[in-house]
Design a protein around this motif. Structure first.
Motif, PDB file in Angstrom:
ATOM      1  N   ARG A 275      13.187   4.661   4.796  1.00  0.00           N
ATOM      2  CA  ARG A 275      13.392   4.361   3.382  1.00  0.00           C
ATOM      3  C   ARG A 275      12.107   3.812   2.756  1.00  0.00           C
ATOM      4  N   GLN A 276      11.420   2.926   3.493  1.00  0.00           N
ATOM      5  CA  GLN A 276      10.179   2.372   2.982  1.00  0.00           C
ATOM      6  C   GLN A 276       9.122   3.455   2.814  1.00  0.00           C
ATOM      7  N   ALA A 277       9.100   4.376   3.802  1.00  0.00           N
ATOM      8  CA  ALA A 277       8.140   5.471   3.705  1.00  0.00           C
ATOM      9  C   ALA A 277       8.451   6.369   2.516  1.00  0.00           C
ATOM     10  N   ALA A 278       9.754   6.600   2.268  1.00  0.00           N
ATOM     11  CA  ALA A 278      10.139   7.438   1.128  1.00  0.00           C
ATOM     12  C   ALA A 278       9.761   6.767  -0.189  1.00  0.00           C
ATOM     13  N   ILE A 279       9.973   5.449  -0.286  1.00  0.00           N
ATOM     14  CA  ILE A 279       9.613   4.718  -1.508  1.00  0.00           C
ATOM     15  C   ILE A 279       8.101   4.752  -1.733  1.00  0.00           C
ATOM     16  N   THR A 280       7.357   4.550  -0.627  1.00  0.00           N
ATOM     17  CA  THR A 280       5.891   4.593  -0.734  1.00  0.00           C
ATOM     18  C   THR A 280       5.413   5.955  -1.211  1.00  0.00           C
ATOM     19  N   ASN A 281       6.023   7.033  -0.682  1.00  0.00           N
ATOM     20  CA  ASN A 281       5.635   8.385  -1.115  1.00  0.00           C
ATOM     21  C   ASN A 281       5.944   8.600  -2.596  1.00  0.00           C
TER      22      ASN A 281
END
Length: 297
Positions: A275-281
């Motif tokens: 989820r954090q990676a998706a938000i960062t992207n």
């Protein structure tokens, strides 16, 4: 890296499994309490009955030799009683008993098995399925015995083995089962059911030997005690296995529940990272889009 939906589905699936294993642990714990009470109540009675029988029969060689259940013969025809459960999900409980059964056949009764003089009395559905798959001679089906386990339902199985020994169909009868020690420990046992072992009286036992008064006669008492004692010993082995099964299942389900909890933690961590990676992207895409708009003006 898996997407959020896949990780979320996996977490939901493991949580459902954890609820099932937790419920099964509670059911096994409830059944274990009843099974433990039954085996703890019958053990003193069975031990005392056996002690009286040995005391009565000791020191009388002629009477011992006349007892049909104590006849020592050359072991050419063998009956093995193997006790398992009806269901799985109890760890290595069934596998250990079946492994000992296979090992016993290979190491002790391979000649009898190859000659067609080895029979099996399976108690429990897992034992029945195992011996049938491997082509052993099954004398009867007691795979449903645990559905209504009482002395009256277990006695016919003991009588089948006893009658076969007395008639000469079997020269030896052995029983393989798990003995209940505690929730976390079951002791695998292989015992000679028939013939009755000659009484071995220790020096201290000889000093404490009880002098009984027999009515109507010593021979009559022994003839009455032996069949009853054998049935009680057989029933005790079945109760031992039943309590061991619930203890093994309770332990296995507890471990499964704990493992599911650990897996949920790992998946939750993976979910948070994904989820954090998706938000960062998404942030990077927004920033890149803003910079592109600014550059185009």
């Amino acid at each position: 890296m898996a997407n959020l939906k896949e990780v979320k589905n996996r977490i939901s699936s493991v949580q459902s499994t954890q609820q099932i294993t937790k419920a099964m642990k509670m059911v096994a714990a409830s059944k274990l309490r009843r099974a433990q009470e039954r085996i703890e109540k019958i053990r003193p009675y069975a031990d005392k009955l056996t002690s009286i029988l040995e005391n009565v029969s000791s020191g009388n060689k002629e009477m011992t030799e006349s007892i049909a259940y104590a006849q020592q013969r050359q072991v050419d025809r063998v009956l093995l009683v193997v006790v398992t459960s009806d269901r799985g999900l109890c760890g290595a409980f069934n596998n250990n008993a079946l492994k000992m059964f296979t090992q016993t056949v290979e190491e002790n009764y391979k000649r009898q098995h190859e000659a067609g003089f080895l029979w099996v009395l399976p108690v429990g559905r897992k034992a029945l399925e195992f011996v049938k798959r491997r082509g052993y001679q099954v004398i009867s089906d007691y795979s449903e015995l645990f559905h209504d386990l009482t002395f009256d339902t277990a006695a016919p199985a003991a009588e089948l083995a006893m009658d076969g020994f007395v008639s000469g169909k079997y020269d030896k009868v052995e029983i393989i089962y798990n003995s209940f020690r505690n929730v976390a420990m079951q002791i695998l046992k292989r015992e000679t059911f028939l013939p009755i072992k000659p009484a071995e009286v220790a020096e201290q036992a000889q000093e404490l030997e009880t002098d009984y008064i027999y009515e109507p006669s010593k021979e009559f008492i022994v003839e009455e005690l032996i069949p009853k004692s054998l049935k009680i010993q057989f029933y005790k082995a079945i109760l031992d296995s039943n309590a061991s099964e619930h203890g093994a299942r309770m332990t296995a389900m507890e471990q499964a529940t704990d493992n599911a909890g650990e897996l949920i933690k790992q998946l939750q961590l993976t979910y948070n990272r994904t989820r954090q990676a998706a938000i960062t992207n998404e942030i990077l895409e927004i920033v890149a889009g803003a910079e592109a708009l600014r550059a185009s003006k």
